[in-house]
Every structure is written in C-alpha cells, then in structure tokens.
Design a protein around this motif. Structure first.
Motif, PDB file in Angstrom:
ATOM      1  N   SER A  77       5.331   4.419   1.739  1.00 36.11           N
ATOM      2  CA  SER A  77       5.967   5.485   2.099  1.00 36.11           C
ATOM      3  C   SER A  77       7.022   5.468   3.450  1.00 36.11           C
ATOM      4  O   SER A  77       7.792   6.293   3.827  1.00 36.11           O
TER       5      SER A  77
ATOM      6  N   PHE B  31       5.171  10.567   4.756  1.00 37.91           N
ATOM      7  CA  PHE B  31       4.400   9.321   5.207  1.00 37.91           C
ATOM      8  C   PHE B  31       3.106   9.765   5.563  1.00 37.91           C
ATOM      9  O   PHE B  31       2.315   9.095   5.478  1.00 37.91           O
ATOM     10  N   CYS B  32       2.797  11.002   6.263  1.00 42.13           N
ATOM     11  CA  CYS B  32       1.593  11.391   6.515  1.00 42.13           C
ATOM     12  C   CYS B  32       0.702  11.696   5.324  1.00 42.13           C
ATOM     13  O   CYS B  32      -0.747  11.201   5.236  1.00 42.13           O
TER      14      CYS B  32
ATOM     15  N   TRP C 150       5.344  11.538  -4.115  1.00 38.18           N
ATOM     16  CA  TRP C 150       4.219  11.274  -4.717  1.00 38.18           C
ATOM     17  C   TRP C 150       3.595  11.838  -6.126  1.00 38.18           C
ATOM     18  O   TRP C 150       2.329  11.802  -6.418  1.00 38.18           O
TER      19      TRP C 150
ATOM     20  N   SER D 245      -3.663   9.512   2.519  1.00 38.49           N
ATOM     21  CA  SER D 245      -4.434   8.961   1.363  1.00 38.49           C
ATOM     22  C   SER D 245      -5.072   7.686   1.257  1.00 38.49           C
ATOM     23  O   SER D 245      -6.077   7.454   0.605  1.00 38.49           O
ATOM     24  N   ASP D 246      -4.653   6.723   2.123  1.00 36.55           N
ATOM     25  CA  ASP D 246      -5.351   5.487   2.300  1.00 36.55           C
ATOM     26  C   ASP D 246      -6.714   5.496   3.178  1.00 36.55           C
ATOM     27  O   ASP D 246      -7.450   4.825   3.094  1.00 36.55           O
TER      28      ASP D 246
ATOM     29  N   SER E 146       0.929  -1.113   0.062  1.00 31.78           N
ATOM     30  CA  SER E 146      -0.101   0.021   0.128  1.00 31.78           C
ATOM     31  C   SER E 146       0.913   1.273   0.003  1.00 31.78           C
ATOM     32  O   SER E 146       2.123   1.278   0.173  1.00 31.78           O
ATOM     33  N   ARG E 147       0.327   2.284  -0.094  1.00 31.15           N
ATOM     34  CA  ARG E 147       0.897   3.695   0.106  1.00 31.15           C
ATOM     35  C   ARG E 147       1.779   3.792   1.371  1.00 31.15           C
ATOM     36  O   ARG E 147       2.865   4.452   1.512  1.00 31.15           O
ATOM     37  N   SER E 148       0.854   3.460   2.373  1.00 36.02           N
ATOM     38  CA  SER E 148       1.366   3.602   3.556  1.00 36.02           C
ATOM     39  C   SER E 148       2.792   2.874   3.668  1.00 36.02           C
ATOM     40  O   SER E 148       3.737   3.298   4.400  1.00 36.02           O
TER      41      SER E 148
ATOM     42  N   SER F 163      10.493   7.557   5.036  1.00 31.72           N
ATOM     43  CA  SER F 163      10.737   8.167   6.156  1.00 31.72           C
ATOM     44  C   SER F 163      11.746   7.365   6.966  1.00 31.72           C
ATOM     45  O   SER F 163      12.584   7.947   7.509  1.00 31.72           O
TER      46      SER F 163
ATOM     47  N   GLY G  36       0.906   9.950   2.481  1.00 34.78           N
ATOM     48  CA  GLY G  36       0.472   8.552   1.987  1.00 34.78           C
ATOM     49  C   GLY G  36      -0.397   7.701   3.273  1.00 34.78           C
ATOM     50  O   GLY G  36      -1.396   7.338   2.565  1.00 34.78           O
ATOM     51  N   ALA G  37      -0.219   7.994   4.335  1.00 33.10           N
ATOM     52  CA  ALA G  37      -1.097   7.349   5.110  1.00 33.10           C
ATOM     53  C   ALA G  37      -2.428   8.027   5.030  1.00 33.10           C
ATOM     54  O   ALA G  37      -3.666   7.427   5.108  1.00 33.10           O
TER      55      ALA G  37
END
Length: 403
Positions: free
Chosen positions: A56, A355-356, A235, A361-362, A51-53, A60, A358-359
C-alpha cells in the motif's frame, strides 16, 4: 492577453474544439493510469512478495507525490502558463510510469509511482482548470464529459492489465499503453501551447484573494469521496481474491466492474442533474453506493459480489466531477486555486485511506478492515447535510454526455 479562442460564455453546451479534445484525451490517459495502477497492485505484490501494508506504500507515495505537485501547480501555471505545464506534466508522467514498470525491486517501483503521481498532479489540475475556464458556463458540463470519457478509459485499463497478466504480454502492457497515448497526444498538440493558457493568467484571476472558508467543507466531502473510490480500486482485487477465490488475472480484470459502474453513474448523473439539485444527487448516490457495498461485502457468490461492486461504482461515479464543480462553485471565481486545492485534498485522502485499510487488514483481517469504506461514505453524507452548497441560480450543472 490569452490566445485562447473566444467561447460563448453563456452557452451551456461544451464547445468541442481541438484543444478540448486534446484535454479530454489526456484526462482519459490519466484515468487509465490510475485505475490500471490499482489493478497492478496485487500482481506486483505477488512478484515482490510483500505484505499488504508494504504494497500500500505505492498508493500512498503516488498520492504524496500528487499532494506535492498540487501545492506547486498554481504557481507553476502562473509563471509558465497552463500549456507548458501540461506538456511537461504529460512527459514527466510517462517517465514515472515507465520507471514504475522497470525491474529493480521495491525502491524502483516506489520512486516511479511517486514521480508519476507528482507529475500527474500538474497534468490533472491543468486540465480541470483549462476546461472550466475555456468552456465558460459550460465548464461543469465539459468536466462531466471528460470524466465520462475517462471512466471508459478506466474501464478498459484494468481489463488490459488482466488480459496481459493471463498471457505472455504480462500486466505491464496495460501501463505501457498509457505512455504511448500520452506521447501521441503531445505530438498532436504541436508546438502551440498558448491556447491552453499563458503565463500570468492565474494572477489576474485571483488578484491576491484567498479561497473562502466554505471551500474547505467541500474539500472534506471530496476527500471522503476519493477515500471511498481508491480504497475500492486499490483493494477491490484483493476482495475478489479472498471472497470469491478469483485468480490474480481474473481479479485484476474484474475491477472493471467498479470503473464500468462509474461510467454508467456519470451518464446517469448527467441526465438526472438536468432536473434535480446536485446536492440531492450526491446524497442519493451515497445511498446507492452503500447498498452496493453491502452486496459486495456481505456475500461470497461472485455474481453478487461483482453486482455489488458495479452498483457501488454507479453510486460513486458522480462524486468526483460534481465534487470538483462544487468546490469551484464555492471558490468565488478562484478556479485554478480551487482545482489545485481539490487535487491536494484528494491526494491526502488517497495517501491515507488505502494505506490505513491495508495496514488495518494485517491486524484485524481484510474483510473487517474493508468496513472503512461505508464509514467514509457516511461521513460525507453528514457533511453534505450540515454544510450544503446550493446550485447557483441559472447555472448549468451537467448536460447529456457527448450529444
């Protein structure tokens, strides 16, 4: 005593000697690595099926490695000298990049990028501090030149990744090119590293003093700047894939619109800074970046989106060189410590912001999560207005690049 050659300290034009060109080359290698890495994230995510999270986490961990490296660099330079630290940092960065591109799944790529970020901090901080000290009054100009060259490398890197992904060579060729270039630069440097700084110079420079409080406001601005830049470079390919239906290779290559804009922005900024206050330039650049982001975020026609990303790149192009010079200007002469603090602050921003995004966006969707970018820019603008750092009387800001 340092073995560095005597450079006229009142000159406002950088002395482009052999040591300076080696520093420029290694800065370009670092930029190629960083921006190529951003282009590889979506491609690696496709390979690993994450996943994106999860994807990412690579960004990080690279930033956390940079943070740890930044905390140790000033002491390492003090103990072993910049020259030795530069050599070890360059070789270790190459090892980390090779590890990142090795087969073995998520644990291997995460460790590889962490180690590359850790080693890269020693490389980046040492180069920045060397140029600022070696060039004297022309230090900010030299730093701007090095960042202009780095922007060109950052333009080419994603293109090589994209072309590799579309051919039999694969995307990894874009990263392997950095490894070769770093090793070649070390061969050219040769055995004599003392010209870049010997052990004990940092101690003589700071004499036990600490950074003034005003430096930390400049670091807050720098964090917002890098949060913006790396949210876009990490991204941006996903934005193109989602909004414009680009394929993986085309999206990776099209990240060059951001880095190409940054190159134009640094050339443009170097001209303007001969006439205008750097604080005014930074405020105007934020406004331009906001306009560009509006185009990239608000439309789905690919020419408009690409134009928006390019315009945003032009706006943010001056942020890092002028932001670092701004922090150094506030440091009361603590060049190495200010450069290290800038690296640490930047690493925190790079670790947290992408990271924020990406998270988030999920949870709420990628398009909506991308609105974090203008938030970072607006926060930077507010701090610039509330906590300005005036240019020093008679100090050079930047000069025309590569005249």
């Amino acid at each position: 005593m340092s073995n560095s050659p005597v450079v006229p300290r009142l000159s406002t034009t950088p002395v482009r000697d052999r040591a300076t060109w080696i520093a420029y080359a290694q800065m370009a290698c670092y930029a190629w690595f960083i921006y190529s890495f951003g282009a590889t994230l979506a491609l690696l995510r496709d390979e690993q099926g994450t996943s994106r999270s999860v994807s990412s986490l690579h960004g990080s961990l690279m930033a956390i490695g940079g943070l740890l490296g930044g905390l140790l660099t000033a002491r390492a330079i003090d103990r072993w000298g910049r020259g030795r630290v530069l050599r070890v940092g360059a070789i270790a960065t190459a090892i980390g990049i090779l590890t990142y591109t090795m087969p073995g799944g998520l644990p291997v790529t995460l460790f590889g990028i962490f180690f590359a970020g850790f080693a890269g901090a020693f490389l980046l901080i040492s180069i920045n501090a060397f140029l600022l000290d070696h060039q004297g009054a022309a230090g900010p100009s030299s730093l701007t030149e090095s960042n202009a060259i780095s922007s060109f490398a950052g333009l080419v890197g994603p293109l090589v990744v994209g072309v590799g992904a579309a051919t039999i060579f694969g995307w990894r060729v874009g990263m392997w090119a950095v490894v070769v270039a770093l090793l070649v630069a070390e061969i050219i440097r040769g055995r004599n590293t003392a010209v870049f700084g010997v052990a004990g110079e940092v101690a003589r420079h700071h004499d036990g003093r600490h950074l003034p409080r005003r430096v930390y406001w400049t670091l807050a601005v720098l964090m917002c700047f890098l949060a913006t830049e790396f949210s876009l470079t990490f991204w941006g390919a996903d934005l193109l894939r989602e909004r414009c239906n680009f394929g993986p290779a085309a999206a990776a290559a099209s990240l060059a619109s951001v880095t190409g804009g940054m190159l134009v922005g640094r050339v443009w900024g170097s001209r303007l800074a001969q006439r205008l206050n750097t604080e005014l330039i930074l405020k105007g650049s934020i406004g331009l970046a906001l306009v560009g982001f509006g185009l990239a975020w608000g439309f789905t026609l690919w020419p408009i989106v690409i134009l928006g990303m390019f315009t945003t790149g032009v706006g943010i192009g001056v942020h890092w060189p002028l932001g670092v010079a701004r922090a150094v200007r506030s440091s009361g002469g603590l060049t190495d410590h200010a450069a290290a603090a800038a690296s640490v602050a930047g690493s925190i921003a790079i670790a947290v912001a992408p990271f924020c995004l990406g998270a988030l966006s999920d949870v709420i969707g990628f398009h909506e999560a991308f609105l974090l970018v203008p938030v970072f820019l607006l926060v930077a603008l507010v701090i610039l207005i509330v906590r300005p750092v005036p240019d020093e009387p008679g100090a050079v800001r930047v000069v025309p690049i590569l005249e």
